[in-house]
Design a protein around this motif. Structure first.
Motif, PDB file in Angstrom:
ATOM      1  N   ASN A  25      28.093 -44.045 -43.716  1.00 41.19           N
ATOM      2  CA  ASN A  25      28.290 -43.009 -44.730  1.00 41.19           C
ATOM      3  C   ASN A  25      29.632 -42.332 -44.508  1.00 41.19           C
ATOM      4  O   ASN A  25      30.102 -42.217 -43.388  1.00 41.19           O
ATOM      5  CB  ASN A  25      27.182 -41.953 -44.648  1.00 41.19           C
ATOM      6  N   SER A  26      30.221 -41.879 -45.588  1.00 45.52           N
ATOM      7  CA  SER A  26      31.463 -41.127 -45.478  1.00 45.52           C
ATOM      8  C   SER A  26      31.456 -40.028 -46.534  1.00 45.52           C
ATOM      9  O   SER A  26      30.649 -40.049 -47.461  1.00 45.52           O
ATOM     10  CB  SER A  26      32.676 -42.033 -45.638  1.00 45.52           C
ATOM     11  N   GLU A  87      50.258 -36.586 -36.967  1.00 43.65           N
ATOM     12  CA  GLU A  87      51.255 -37.456 -37.596  1.00 43.65           C
ATOM     13  C   GLU A  87      50.596 -38.611 -38.357  1.00 43.65           C
ATOM     14  O   GLU A  87      51.170 -39.161 -39.283  1.00 43.65           O
ATOM     15  CB  GLU A  87      52.263 -37.988 -36.567  1.00 43.65           C
ATOM     16  N   MET A  88      49.356 -38.959 -37.989  1.00 43.17           N
ATOM     17  CA  MET A  88      48.589 -39.998 -38.684  1.00 43.17           C
ATOM     18  C   MET A  88      47.500 -39.390 -39.571  1.00 43.17           C
ATOM     19  O   MET A  88      46.695 -40.133 -40.130  1.00 43.17           O
ATOM     20  CB  MET A  88      47.959 -40.954 -37.673  1.00 43.17           C
ATOM     21  N   GLU A  89      47.461 -38.060 -39.640  1.00 43.57           N
ATOM     22  CA  GLU A  89      46.425 -37.339 -40.382  1.00 43.57           C
ATOM     23  C   GLU A  89      45.038 -37.762 -39.914  1.00 43.57           C
ATOM     24  O   GLU A  89      44.142 -38.040 -40.707  1.00 43.57           O
ATOM     25  CB  GLU A  89      46.586 -37.558 -41.886  1.00 43.57           C
ATOM     26  N   ILE A 113      40.083 -38.848 -41.298  1.00 38.94           N
ATOM     27  CA  ILE A 113      41.342 -39.547 -41.553  1.00 38.94           C
ATOM     28  C   ILE A 113      41.705 -39.303 -43.016  1.00 38.94           C
ATOM     29  O   ILE A 113      40.980 -39.735 -43.914  1.00 38.94           O
ATOM     30  CB  ILE A 113      41.245 -41.063 -41.290  1.00 38.94           C
ATOM     31  N   GLN A 114      42.802 -38.605 -43.236  1.00 38.62           N
ATOM     32  CA  GLN A 114      43.277 -38.299 -44.582  1.00 38.62           C
ATOM     33  C   GLN A 114      42.142 -37.784 -45.467  1.00 38.62           C
ATOM     34  O   GLN A 114      41.884 -38.305 -46.539  1.00 38.62           O
ATOM     35  CB  GLN A 114      43.944 -39.515 -45.211  1.00 38.62           C
ATOM     36  N   LYS A 115      41.416 -36.811 -44.971  1.00 39.73           N
ATOM     37  CA  LYS A 115      40.315 -36.117 -45.650  1.00 39.73           C
ATOM     38  C   LYS A 115      39.020 -36.920 -45.747  1.00 39.73           C
ATOM     39  O   LYS A 115      38.032 -36.443 -46.273  1.00 39.73           O
ATOM     40  CB  LYS A 115      40.711 -35.642 -47.050  1.00 39.73           C
ATOM     41  N   LEU A 116      38.970 -38.144 -45.251  1.00 40.12           N
ATOM     42  CA  LEU A 116      37.747 -38.937 -45.257  1.00 40.12           C
ATOM     43  C   LEU A 116      37.035 -38.715 -43.920  1.00 40.12           C
ATOM     44  O   LEU A 116      37.612 -38.944 -42.861  1.00 40.12           O
ATOM     45  CB  LEU A 116      38.058 -40.419 -45.456  1.00 40.12           C
TER      46      LEU A 116
END
Length: 139
Positions: A25-26, A87-89, A113-116
């Protein structure tokens, strides 16, 4: 809020923690500005997700029902930033069960990771599934 998962998937109970796993799930909230996620705000963002337990020690901090200086003396679930790669979010959050000020057991890890947001897989679960596959091929 948009959910990017199959919520009707079967949840597995992890033997080592007794918790239900939400592997596969995400979640993400597209309304939250990407530039708003950093070392300071990532726990706030994570608290909006379905992975977050609402009665955690962190919640009691934010509601000011316990002073932050006393939080480590309480029993219960707490969340903390485990690792940060801005730097990699990418941010890794740990869920712990606190027994006392000196004793806490890690229960799960989550990655942002990038809002996920998603739950990191357990190595024991991964190995157990691989072993089942190998054994079933021997039959």
């Amino acid at each position: 809020v948009s959910t990017q998962s199959t919520w009707d998937s079967i949840m597995e109970k992890e033997e080592s923690t007794g918790l239900f796993s939400m592997l596969g799930n995400s979640w993400s909230d597209e309304r939250y500005p990407q530039e708003g996620i950093n070392n300071v705000t990532v726990l706030e963002y994570f608290s909006l997700s379905p992975f977050y337990e609402l009665n955690s020690i962190n919640d009691k901090y934010s509601l000011h029902t316990i002073p932050s200086t006393e939080g480590r003396n309480y029993k219960g679930t707490e969340y903390d930033l485990f690792a940060s790669y801005p730097e990699m979010e990418m941010y890794i959050i740990v869920r712990r069960y606190r027994e006392s000020s000196a004793m806490a057991k890690d229960q799960a890890f989550y990655c942002v990771i990038q809002k996920l947001v998603f739950q990191c897989p357990y190595i024991s679960l991964f190995l157990r599934r691989k072993m089942k596959g190998i054994v079933s091929n021997l039959d």
